[in-house]
Motif scaffolding. Structure first.
Motif, PDB file in Angstrom:
ATOM      1  N   ASP A   1     -63.142  47.380   7.934  1.00 47.18           N
ATOM      2  CA  ASP A   1     -63.875  48.206   8.896  1.00 47.18           C
ATOM      3  C   ASP A   1     -64.660  47.378   9.920  1.00 47.18           C
ATOM      4  O   ASP A   1     -65.296  47.935  10.813  1.00 47.18           O
ATOM      5  CB  ASP A   1     -64.810  49.181   8.178  1.00 47.18           C
ATOM      6  CG  ASP A   1     -65.947  48.493   7.405  1.00 47.18           C
ATOM      7  OD1 ASP A   1     -66.002  47.234   7.388  1.00 47.18           O
ATOM      8  OD2 ASP A   1     -66.775  49.210   6.814  1.00 47.18           O
ATOM      9  N   TYR A   2     -64.603  46.059   9.794  1.00 41.45           N
ATOM     10  CA  TYR A   2     -65.299  45.198  10.756  1.00 41.45           C
ATOM     11  C   TYR A   2     -64.429  45.068  12.003  1.00 41.45           C
ATOM     12  O   TYR A   2     -63.233  44.779  11.903  1.00 41.45           O
ATOM     13  CB  TYR A   2     -65.565  43.824  10.132  1.00 41.45           C
ATOM     14  CG  TYR A   2     -66.480  42.953  10.961  1.00 41.45           C
ATOM     15  CD1 TYR A   2     -67.839  43.221  11.021  1.00 41.45           C
ATOM     16  CD2 TYR A   2     -65.989  41.869  11.686  1.00 41.45           C
ATOM     17  CE1 TYR A   2     -68.691  42.428  11.775  1.00 41.45           C
ATOM     18  CE2 TYR A   2     -66.826  41.082  12.445  1.00 41.45           C
ATOM     19  CZ  TYR A   2     -68.185  41.365  12.486  1.00 41.45           C
ATOM     20  OH  TYR A   2     -69.024  40.582  13.249  1.00 41.45           O
ATOM     21  N   PRO A   3     -64.998  45.256  13.200  1.00 39.05           N
ATOM     22  CA  PRO A   3     -64.173  45.339  14.410  1.00 39.05           C
ATOM     23  C   PRO A   3     -63.726  44.008  15.021  1.00 39.05           C
ATOM     24  O   PRO A   3     -62.737  43.970  15.744  1.00 39.05           O
ATOM     25  CB  PRO A   3     -65.077  46.088  15.394  1.00 39.05           C
ATOM     26  CG  PRO A   3     -66.476  45.724  14.964  1.00 39.05           C
ATOM     27  CD  PRO A   3     -66.409  45.596  13.467  1.00 39.05           C
ATOM     28  N   LEU A   4     -64.446  42.922  14.746  1.00 38.98           N
ATOM     29  CA  LEU A   4     -64.161  41.667  15.443  1.00 38.98           C
ATOM     30  C   LEU A   4     -63.463  40.675  14.519  1.00 38.98           C
ATOM     31  O   LEU A   4     -64.054  39.682  14.081  1.00 38.98           O
ATOM     32  CB  LEU A   4     -65.458  41.055  15.998  1.00 38.98           C
ATOM     33  CG  LEU A   4     -66.193  41.898  17.045  1.00 38.98           C
ATOM     34  CD1 LEU A   4     -67.518  41.253  17.419  1.00 38.98           C
ATOM     35  CD2 LEU A   4     -65.333  42.087  18.280  1.00 38.98           C
ATOM     36  N   ILE A   5     -62.198  40.955  14.221  1.00 34.83           N
ATOM     37  CA  ILE A   5     -61.418  40.087  13.340  1.00 34.83           C
ATOM     38  C   ILE A   5     -60.229  39.505  14.093  1.00 34.83           C
ATOM     39  O   ILE A   5     -59.463  40.226  14.732  1.00 34.83           O
ATOM     40  CB  ILE A   5     -60.902  40.844  12.103  1.00 34.83           C
ATOM     41  CG1 ILE A   5     -62.081  41.271  11.211  1.00 34.83           C
ATOM     42  CG2 ILE A   5     -59.931  39.972  11.296  1.00 34.83           C
ATOM     43  CD1 ILE A   5     -61.672  42.056   9.983  1.00 34.83           C
ATOM     44  N   GLU A   6     -60.108  38.186  14.024  1.00 37.28           N
ATOM     45  CA  GLU A   6     -58.929  37.472  14.505  1.00 37.28           C
ATOM     46  C   GLU A   6     -58.113  37.120  13.265  1.00 37.28           C
ATOM     47  O   GLU A   6     -58.622  36.460  12.357  1.00 37.28           O
ATOM     48  CB  GLU A   6     -59.353  36.204  15.240  1.00 37.28           C
ATOM     49  CG  GLU A   6     -58.197  35.283  15.613  1.00 37.28           C
ATOM     50  CD  GLU A   6     -58.675  33.963  16.186  1.00 37.28           C
ATOM     51  OE1 GLU A   6     -58.337  33.664  17.336  1.00 37.28           O
ATOM     52  OE2 GLU A   6     -59.419  33.241  15.477  1.00 37.28           O
ATOM     53  N   TYR A   7     -56.854  37.578  13.228  1.00 38.74           N
ATOM     54  CA  TYR A   7     -56.040  37.343  12.040  1.00 38.74           C
ATOM     55  C   TYR A   7     -54.903  36.384  12.371  1.00 38.74           C
ATOM     56  O   TYR A   7     -54.049  36.665  13.208  1.00 38.74           O
ATOM     57  CB  TYR A   7     -55.485  38.661  11.511  1.00 38.74           C
ATOM     58  CG  TYR A   7     -54.846  38.562  10.149  1.00 38.74           C
ATOM     59  CD1 TYR A   7     -55.196  37.563   9.243  1.00 38.74           C
ATOM     60  CD2 TYR A   7     -53.895  39.492   9.740  1.00 38.74           C
ATOM     61  CE1 TYR A   7     -54.623  37.477   7.999  1.00 38.74           C
ATOM     62  CE2 TYR A   7     -53.306  39.423   8.485  1.00 38.74           C
ATOM     63  CZ  TYR A   7     -53.673  38.404   7.617  1.00 38.74           C
ATOM     64  OH  TYR A   7     -53.091  38.322   6.371  1.00 38.74           O
ATOM     65  N   ILE A   8     -54.910  35.228  11.700  1.00 38.31           N
ATOM     66  CA  ILE A   8     -53.930  34.168  11.938  1.00 38.31           C
ATOM     67  C   ILE A   8     -53.073  33.987  10.691  1.00 38.31           C
ATOM     68  O   ILE A   8     -53.605  33.837   9.586  1.00 38.31           O
ATOM     69  CB  ILE A   8     -54.643  32.835  12.278  1.00 38.31           C
ATOM     70  CG1 ILE A   8     -55.484  32.997  13.557  1.00 38.31           C
ATOM     71  CG2 ILE A   8     -53.629  31.703  12.444  1.00 38.31           C
ATOM     72  CD1 ILE A   8     -56.391  31.807  13.841  1.00 38.31           C
ATOM     73  N   VAL A   9     -51.766  34.024  10.856  1.00 40.47           N
ATOM     74  CA  VAL A   9     -50.836  33.809   9.734  1.00 40.47           C
ATOM     75  C   VAL A   9     -50.033  32.544  10.008  1.00 40.47           C
ATOM     76  O   VAL A   9     -49.390  32.421  11.053  1.00 40.47           O
ATOM     77  CB  VAL A   9     -49.897  35.010   9.538  1.00 40.47           C
ATOM     78  CG1 VAL A   9     -48.932  34.737   8.388  1.00 40.47           C
ATOM     79  CG2 VAL A   9     -50.695  36.286   9.273  1.00 40.47           C
ATOM     80  N   ILE A  10     -50.087  31.620   9.064  1.00 42.03           N
ATOM     81  CA  ILE A  10     -49.340  30.370   9.152  1.00 42.03           C
ATOM     82  C   ILE A  10     -48.262  30.374   8.076  1.00 42.03           C
ATOM     83  O   ILE A  10     -48.559  30.385   6.879  1.00 42.03           O
ATOM     84  CB  ILE A  10     -50.253  29.136   8.950  1.00 42.03           C
ATOM     85  CG1 ILE A  10     -51.471  29.181   9.891  1.00 42.03           C
ATOM     86  CG2 ILE A  10     -49.450  27.852   9.144  1.00 42.03           C
ATOM     87  CD1 ILE A  10     -51.141  29.064  11.354  1.00 42.03           C
ATOM     88  N   ASP A  11     -47.018  30.392   8.493  1.00 42.59           N
ATOM     89  CA  ASP A  11     -45.883  30.467   7.571  1.00 42.59           C
ATOM     90  C   ASP A  11     -45.150  29.122   7.547  1.00 42.59           C
ATOM     91  O   ASP A  11     -44.968  28.483   8.582  1.00 42.59           O
ATOM     92  CB  ASP A  11     -44.929  31.576   8.033  1.00 42.59           C
ATOM     93  CG  ASP A  11     -43.634  31.595   7.230  1.00 42.59           C
ATOM     94  OD1 ASP A  11     -43.728  31.739   6.001  1.00 42.59           O
ATOM     95  OD2 ASP A  11     -42.557  31.444   7.825  1.00 42.59           O
ATOM     96  N   GLY A  12     -44.728  28.719   6.358  1.00 40.75           N
ATOM     97  CA  GLY A  12     -44.050  27.430   6.211  1.00 40.75           C
ATOM     98  C   GLY A  12     -42.561  27.497   6.423  1.00 40.75           C
ATOM     99  O   GLY A  12     -41.801  26.850   5.702  1.00 40.75           O
ATOM    100  N   ASN A  13     -42.122  28.325   7.379  1.00 46.82           N
ATOM    101  CA  ASN A  13     -40.700  28.479   7.700  1.00 46.82           C
ATOM    102  C   ASN A  13     -39.957  29.171   6.553  1.00 46.82           C
ATOM    103  O   ASN A  13     -38.922  28.693   6.069  1.00 46.82           O
ATOM    104  CB  ASN A  13     -40.053  27.130   8.018  1.00 46.82           C
ATOM    105  CG  ASN A  13     -38.748  27.294   8.787  1.00 46.82           C
ATOM    106  OD1 ASN A  13     -38.545  28.282   9.480  1.00 46.82           O
ATOM    107  ND2 ASN A  13     -37.863  26.316   8.658  1.00 46.82           N
TER     108      ASN A  13
END
Length: 247
Positions: free
Chosen positions: A27-39
């Motif tokens: 419910d927090y509005p200021l979220i940056e979501y980063i996903v790092i995948d190993g191929n």
């Protein structure tokens, strides 16, 4: 404050969706979501990409392991606070981030942590262990204490000042980082006395005696690389404290 959440994954198609949903539902509005995948080659990339702009940044490329991927995410993060949620884990409820931000803001804290539940790898409603962290007291690391890393949030400026994960410590890299930040640097941390993260059972560091001995060697190296000296019982108390997670 803006919060960056990092998820690192490799061939995690079975669990990544629940992980992403638990971040998306906050419910927090200021979220940056980063996903790092190993191929990944198992369909993980397709699942992540299906969320479109709900994922702020997605990178899929070979890496040197989980902590190398975490370091990539930290470097990319633009938030004031950084949290790391592995692909096998998920937030316990939709207010985790807002409560964490409120706790950190209340006392000008540089970091925050809470409690964690280990759940069954197939049925996440079955609780196997519960890690009650307790409030931090200066010197607690000497008595084998550490907070559960998936619940650990820290300001980006702390990473910038004291560095990211070391890649030469195996599974002790998260322990070394928290030892460096909390015990050595003395950052000010808040404790949220509630379950923040649920983690599927499956860790390897304590699965056999050989793994435990290897983990102890890396734990000792974590102290030595920081020019710190543990007590003679410190590194054995650390795994023994886990007994209370079953009670």
């Amino acid at each position: 404050m803006k919060v960056s959440i990092l998820t690192v994954v490799f061939n995690g198609v079975q669990t990544i969706r629940q992980c992403i949903e638990s971040v998306k539902d906050q419910d927090y509005p200021l979220i940056e979501y980063i996903v790092i995948d190993g191929n990944s080659k198992d369909g993980t990339q397709a699942v992540v990409q299906s969320y479109g702009d709900k994922i702020s940044r997605f990178i899929s490329e070979p890496d040197a392991g989980i902590y190398d991927a975490m370091n990539k995410g930290i470097q990319l993060a633009t938030g004031d606070i950084i949290g790391i949620l592995n692909a096998d884990d998920f937030y316990a409820n939709r207010t985790v981030i807002s409560e964490m931000v409120a706790a950190m803001s209340a006392g000008h804290f540089q970091g925050c942590y809470g409690d964690l539940e280990y759940v069954d790898s197939v049925d996440e409603t079955v609780i196997k262990r519960k890690w009650i962290s307790g409030s931090y007291k200066k010197g607690a690391f000497l008595n084998g204490w550490m907070p559960p890393h998936p619940t650990f949030f820290v300001k980006k400026e702390v990473y910038e000042q004291f560095g990211k994960f070391r890649l030469d410590l195996g599974s002790a890299a998260d322990y070394e980082l928290m030892l460096r930040f909390i015990h050595k640097a003395g950052i000010k941390i808040a404790y949220l006395p509630k379950v923040l993260v649920k983690m599927r059972i499956g860790g390897v560091s304590n699965s056999t005696l050989a793994n435990r001995i290897a983990a102890n060697r890396n734990d000792l190296k974590a102290w030595k690389t920081n020019n710190l000296t543990p007590r003679f019982y410190t590194l054995w108390l650390k795994p023994l404290r886990k007994i209370f997670q079953f009670i």
